[in-house]
Design a protein around this motif. Structure first.
Motif, PDB file in Angstrom:
ATOM      1  N   CYS A 125     -47.186 -19.514 -39.251  1.00 31.74           N
ATOM      2  CA  CYS A 125     -46.701 -19.578 -40.630  1.00 31.74           C
ATOM      3  C   CYS A 125     -45.896 -18.353 -41.023  1.00 31.74           C
ATOM      4  CB  CYS A 125     -47.874 -19.738 -41.589  1.00 31.74           C
ATOM      5  SG  CYS A 125     -48.642 -21.341 -41.457  1.00 31.74           S
ATOM      6  N   GLY A 126     -45.840 -17.366 -40.164  1.00 30.25           N
ATOM      7  CA  GLY A 126     -45.041 -16.181 -40.450  1.00 30.25           C
ATOM      8  C   GLY A 126     -45.617 -15.301 -41.534  1.00 30.25           C
ATOM      9  N   CYS A 127     -46.911 -15.150 -41.561  1.00 27.89           N
ATOM     10  CA  CYS A 127     -47.544 -14.265 -42.535  1.00 27.89           C
ATOM     11  C   CYS A 127     -46.921 -12.875 -42.431  1.00 27.89           C
ATOM     12  CB  CYS A 127     -49.035 -14.204 -42.277  1.00 27.89           C
ATOM     13  SG  CYS A 127     -49.919 -13.167 -43.428  1.00 27.89           S
ATOM     14  N   ALA A 171     -51.881 -31.653 -37.429  1.00 28.21           N
ATOM     15  CA  ALA A 171     -52.259 -32.236 -38.718  1.00 28.21           C
ATOM     16  C   ALA A 171     -52.415 -31.153 -39.779  1.00 28.21           C
ATOM     17  CB  ALA A 171     -53.560 -33.026 -38.583  1.00 28.21           C
ATOM     18  N   PHE A 172     -52.831 -29.974 -39.364  1.00 29.87           N
ATOM     19  CA  PHE A 172     -53.001 -28.859 -40.302  1.00 29.87           C
ATOM     20  C   PHE A 172     -51.666 -28.466 -40.911  1.00 29.87           C
ATOM     21  CE2 PHE A 172     -53.400 -24.485 -41.565  1.00 29.87           C
ATOM     22  CZ  PHE A 172     -54.690 -24.384 -42.050  1.00 29.87           C
ATOM     23  N   PHE A 173     -50.631 -28.415 -40.075  1.00 28.07           N
ATOM     24  CA  PHE A 173     -49.319 -28.021 -40.568  1.00 28.07           C
ATOM     25  C   PHE A 173     -48.664 -29.122 -41.384  1.00 28.07           C
ATOM     26  CE2 PHE A 173     -49.785 -25.013 -37.013  1.00 28.07           C
ATOM     27  CZ  PHE A 173     -49.640 -23.864 -37.743  1.00 28.07           C
ATOM     28  N   GLY A 174     -49.081 -30.344 -41.175  1.00 27.62           N
ATOM     29  CA  GLY A 174     -48.647 -31.461 -41.999  1.00 27.62           C
ATOM     30  C   GLY A 174     -47.164 -31.528 -42.263  1.00 27.62           C
ATOM     31  N   ARG A 175     -46.797 -31.382 -43.541  1.00 30.86           N
ATOM     32  CA  ARG A 175     -45.416 -31.565 -43.983  1.00 30.86           C
ATOM     33  C   ARG A 175     -44.599 -30.289 -43.905  1.00 30.86           C
ATOM     34  NH1 ARG A 175     -47.524 -33.866 -49.564  1.00 30.86           N
ATOM     35  NH2 ARG A 175     -48.892 -32.150 -49.165  1.00 30.86           N
ATOM     36  N   ALA A 176     -44.917 -29.414 -42.988  1.00 34.78           N
ATOM     37  CA  ALA A 176     -44.295 -28.093 -42.942  1.00 34.78           C
ATOM     38  C   ALA A 176     -42.782 -28.140 -42.742  1.00 34.78           C
ATOM     39  CB  ALA A 176     -44.921 -27.251 -41.837  1.00 34.78           C
ATOM     40  N   ARG A 184     -45.679 -23.229 -45.062  1.00 38.42           N
ATOM     41  CA  ARG A 184     -47.136 -23.140 -45.091  1.00 38.42           C
ATOM     42  C   ARG A 184     -47.718 -24.437 -45.676  1.00 38.42           C
ATOM     43  NH1 ARG A 184     -44.592 -18.577 -46.099  1.00 38.42           N
ATOM     44  NH2 ARG A 184     -45.179 -16.779 -44.872  1.00 38.42           N
ATOM     45  N   SER A 185     -48.133 -25.331 -44.816  1.00 40.90           N
ATOM     46  CA  SER A 185     -48.603 -26.628 -45.286  1.00 40.90           C
ATOM     47  C   SER A 185     -49.857 -26.517 -46.136  1.00 40.90           C
ATOM     48  CB  SER A 185     -48.869 -27.560 -44.102  1.00 40.90           C
ATOM     49  OG  SER A 185     -49.921 -27.066 -43.321  1.00 40.90           O
TER      50      SER A 185
END
Length: 192
Positions: A125-127, A171-176, A184-185
């Protein structure tokens, strides 16, 4: 080992958003979570006596064949989350059978960090720093600084995080990748 075990635990528990609901993860593994007050009431003693005997933050016990985590409920909520994750890590790492010690606590801390701040997710996610990590993962600023430091160290040493489980986070990232949404989904603002 700690990273992959934490990743598998989160996936098995059905985690799909940050911050991780660590009590729910523990319960998915059949581990009950109680406060020091609940323990004190059960054994007829004071919370201070529980803290003196087992420590200021938390402990784990097998009771009637079931594992239970106990935590001091009057602490900082982020500290409570870390304590529950740390105790859950002891269970998942098999420390209840092996005994404790400084090495066991270091392993449990490393796994607690991975449970609350999964490196595969945070890195993908590039935190950008500790402040963002505090918001995303609901951990203390001190824990976020340590976590960012360990992730940065891995990047600088050209030893990328193990991505073997990243595909399982799809599935966690979903619609990223959708337009007009952040990457960040789990961002409540964009993916409410």
């Amino acid at each position: 080992m700690v990273r992959s075990l934490a990743c598998e635990a989160l996936l098995k528990a059905g985690v799909r958003r940050l911050p991780v609901r660590i009590k729910s993860v523990a319960e998915q593994f059949g581990i009950s979570v109680f406060t020091y007050t609940q323990y004190a009431d059960t054994v007829d003693c004071s919370v201070a006596e529980v803290a003196q005997r087992y420590g200021a933050d938390g402990f784990t016990q097998c009771i009637g064949g079931r594992v239970a985590v106990f935590y001091y409920q009057n602490g900082n909520l982020r500290r409570i989350r870390w304590t529950i994750a740390h105790e859950l890590a002891h269970v998942l790492l098999g420390h209840l059978q092996d005994g404790g010690g400084a090495d066991a606590d270091r392993q449990a801390d490393a796994m607690a960090a991975e449970l609350l701040c999964p490196s595969a997710v945070v890195t993908a996610c590039g935190c950008t720093g500790p402040r963002e990590l505090v918001q995303l993962c609901d951990i203390s600023p001190a824990a976020a600084a340590c976590r960012c430091g360990s992730l940065l160290h891995r990047t600088q040493s050209h030893c990328p995080p193990k991505w073997h489980c990243c595909g399982k986070w799809k599935a966690f990232f979903g619609r990223a990748t959708e337009k007009n949404r952040c990457r960040r989904s789990f961002c409540r603002r964009c993916h409410g």
